[in-house]
Design a protein around this motif. Sequence first.
Motif, short mmCIF file in Angstrom:
data_model
loop_
_atom_site.label_atom_id
_atom_site.label_comp_id
_atom_site.label_asym_id
_atom_site.label_seq_id
_atom_site.Cartn_x
_atom_site.Cartn_y
_atom_site.Cartn_z
N LEU A 120 0.85 -1.19 0.00
CA LEU A 120 0.00 0.00 0.00
C LEU A 120 0.88 1.24 0.00
O LEU A 120 1.89 1.30 0.70
N ALA A 121 0.48 2.24 -0.77
CA ALA A 121 1.26 3.47 -0.88
C ALA A 121 0.63 4.58 -0.05
O ALA A 121 -0.59 4.81 -0.14
N PRO A 122 1.41 5.29 0.77
CA PRO A 122 0.86 6.45 1.50
C PRO A 122 0.35 7.50 0.52
O PRO A 122 0.94 7.72 -0.54
N LEU A 123 -0.74 8.13 0.88
CA LEU A 123 -1.37 9.15 0.03
C LEU A 123 -1.73 10.32 0.91
O LEU A 123 -2.34 10.14 1.97
N ASP A 124 -1.34 11.54 0.50
CA ASP A 124 -1.72 12.67 1.34
C ASP A 124 -3.20 12.99 1.16
O ASP A 124 -3.84 12.55 0.20
N VAL A 125 -3.73 13.73 2.08
CA VAL A 125 -5.18 13.98 2.12
C VAL A 125 -5.65 14.73 0.88
O VAL A 125 -6.75 14.47 0.36
N ALA A 126 -4.84 15.61 0.36
CA ALA A 126 -5.22 16.35 -0.85
C ALA A 126 -5.38 15.40 -2.03
O ALA A 126 -6.32 15.53 -2.84
N GLU A 127 -4.47 14.43 -2.16
CA GLU A 127 -4.60 13.44 -3.23
C GLU A 127 -5.84 12.58 -3.03
O GLU A 127 -6.54 12.25 -3.99
N ALA A 128 -6.10 12.20 -1.78
CA ALA A 128 -7.29 11.41 -1.50
C ALA A 128 -8.55 12.18 -1.89
O ALA A 128 -9.48 11.63 -2.49
N GLN A 129 -8.58 13.46 -1.56
CA GLN A 129 -9.73 14.30 -1.91
C GLN A 129 -9.88 14.41 -3.43
O GLN A 129 -10.99 14.40 -3.96
N ALA A 130 -8.76 14.47 -4.14
CA ALA A 130 -8.82 14.56 -5.60
C ALA A 130 -9.36 13.26 -6.21
O ALA A 130 -10.09 13.29 -7.20
N ARG A 131 -9.00 12.12 -5.63
CA ARG A 131 -9.48 10.85 -6.15
C ARG A 131 -10.97 10.65 -5.86
O ARG A 131 -11.67 9.99 -6.61
N LEU A 132 -11.44 11.22 -4.74
CA LEU A 132 -12.85 11.09 -4.39
C LEU A 132 -13.34 12.43 -3.86
O LEU A 132 -13.29 12.70 -2.65
N PRO A 133 -13.85 13.29 -4.74
CA PRO A 133 -14.27 14.63 -4.33
C PRO A 133 -15.37 14.65 -3.27
O PRO A 133 -15.56 15.67 -2.60
N LEU A 134 -16.09 13.54 -3.09
CA LEU A 134 -17.15 13.49 -2.07
C LEU A 134 -16.60 13.48 -0.65
O LEU A 134 -17.34 13.70 0.31
N LEU A 135 -15.32 13.20 -0.47
CA LEU A 135 -14.74 13.12 0.85
C LEU A 135 -14.92 14.45 1.58
O LEU A 135 -14.58 15.51 1.08
N ARG A 136 -15.48 14.39 2.78
CA ARG A 136 -15.77 15.59 3.55
C ARG A 136 -14.47 16.24 4.02
O ARG A 136 -13.59 15.56 4.58
N ALA A 137 -14.33 17.53 3.80
CA ALA A 137 -13.12 18.26 4.19
C ALA A 137 -12.92 18.14 5.70
O ALA A 137 -13.85 18.34 6.49
N GLY A 138 -11.70 17.80 6.09
CA GLY A 138 -11.36 17.70 7.50
C GLY A 138 -11.63 16.34 8.12
O GLY A 138 -11.24 16.10 9.27
N TYR A 139 -12.26 15.42 7.37
CA TYR A 139 -12.56 14.11 7.97
C TYR A 139 -11.31 13.26 8.08
O TYR A 139 -11.03 12.68 9.13
N ALA A 140 -10.57 13.14 7.00
CA ALA A 140 -9.42 12.24 6.97
C ALA A 140 -8.14 12.97 7.36
O ALA A 140 -7.92 14.13 6.98
N ALA A 141 -7.30 12.26 8.11
CA ALA A 141 -5.99 12.80 8.48
C ALA A 141 -4.88 12.11 7.70
O ALA A 141 -3.77 12.67 7.57
N ALA A 142 -5.14 10.92 7.19
CA ALA A 142 -4.13 10.17 6.44
C ALA A 142 -4.83 9.14 5.57
O ALA A 142 -6.00 8.81 5.80
N ALA A 143 -4.09 8.63 4.58
CA ALA A 143 -4.68 7.65 3.67
C ALA A 143 -3.60 6.73 3.10
O ALA A 143 -2.42 7.08 3.05
N LEU A 144 -4.03 5.55 2.67
CA LEU A 144 -3.19 4.61 1.95
C LEU A 144 -3.91 4.25 0.65
O LEU A 144 -5.13 4.28 0.57
N TRP A 145 -3.13 3.84 -0.35
CA TRP A 145 -3.70 3.59 -1.68
C TRP A 145 -3.28 2.22 -2.19
O TRP A 145 -2.10 1.86 -2.15
#
Length: 374
Positions: free
Chosen positions: A110-135
């Motif tokens: 799994l690759a670490p993904l910053d929150v901005a990239e996560a938001q770009a992949r899924l625009p529905l993601l609520r701002a401020g919900y996620a602090a970190a992500a993996l891809w």
Amino acid sequence: MTRTADVAVIGGGIAGASVAAELAGTAEVVLLEREARPGYHTTGRSAALYTCTYGPAGVRALSRASGPSFRGWTGPSGAPLLRPRGVLFLAREDQGDALAALEAEMAGALAPLDVAEAQARLPLLRAGYAAAALWDGEASDIDVDALHQRYLRALKAAGGAVMTDAEVGAVTRAGGVWRVETRGGTVEAPVLVNAAGAWADEIARMAGVRPVGLTPKRRTAALIDPPAGPADDGWPMVVDAEESFYVKPDAGKLLISPADATPSAPCDAQPEELDVAIAVDRVEQAFDLSVRRIAHKWAGLRSFVADGEPVAGYAPDAEGFFWLAGQGGYGIQTAPALGQLAAALVAGHAMPEGFAEAGVDPAGLAPDRPGLAA
């Protein structure tokens, strides 16, 4: 009416269909299905994903070994069985340890993904919900029906038979032959493969065989409308770091689940309103949407033994009784390899080429391995 065969397989879901198809080229096989059509229960209710990062170690090995088949096979229309999807694992601020544990367990898969990239992949993601992500960029949707039908067609093409409306009423053994009595007729065969899913322990008890300690667990899912127009089919699947929910685009809607695992007796599982409500609440917290209606809801049973790995092998206490059960939530993604491995074990052949390199260990799947029901 009594028919004879070399192998009788109980259960027409993906497990039974796969091993029956693999055996049919060299043995006379009869597949017994209790419902009017195979795959009515768990197989027909699965929104399966092919990924090598989901499940315990043995499951991941079987998933790796299944990769060549998934990538090489096609469905009835000639379309690939896999369609790229990708999975985004999300963690809130308080879920950092869970995400770190997942990353460590997957050892670089799994690759670490910053929150901005996560938001770009899924625009529905609520701002401020996620602090970190993996891809997981390798994950793909599986055309479950096409895979299942491929096995059933292969079984019939090789001369195998499918008996539907064949709920088992009695299982006995005499003279080296298993006799399976069903409401649709009787089948006699020296080898009996128990691929009955949530009912596998019940079949074992009926046959006088020691159960392996299966626990069926209910999993609930629902389809909802996205906030504006059809869901973008390019969006990834999203899984909570602690697997308390997941979301995936599905035919223009969003499939949501609370990832519940409620122990249940073997049954035609139905969704509970509370589980649907929990899924809605968790999804609304994570995504910028408001669920106004449930388009469709359903539930299925995923059956596990104590260590979470599948069970594949001859029962130590009953000649000719072969276990193929306990696939949990991983039965579709492991079906090609587990079907091939089970067929080899039934016939007494060597493990298929490439399986050892993928990490597949038959001893870790055996019904007499330590930790299963005594």
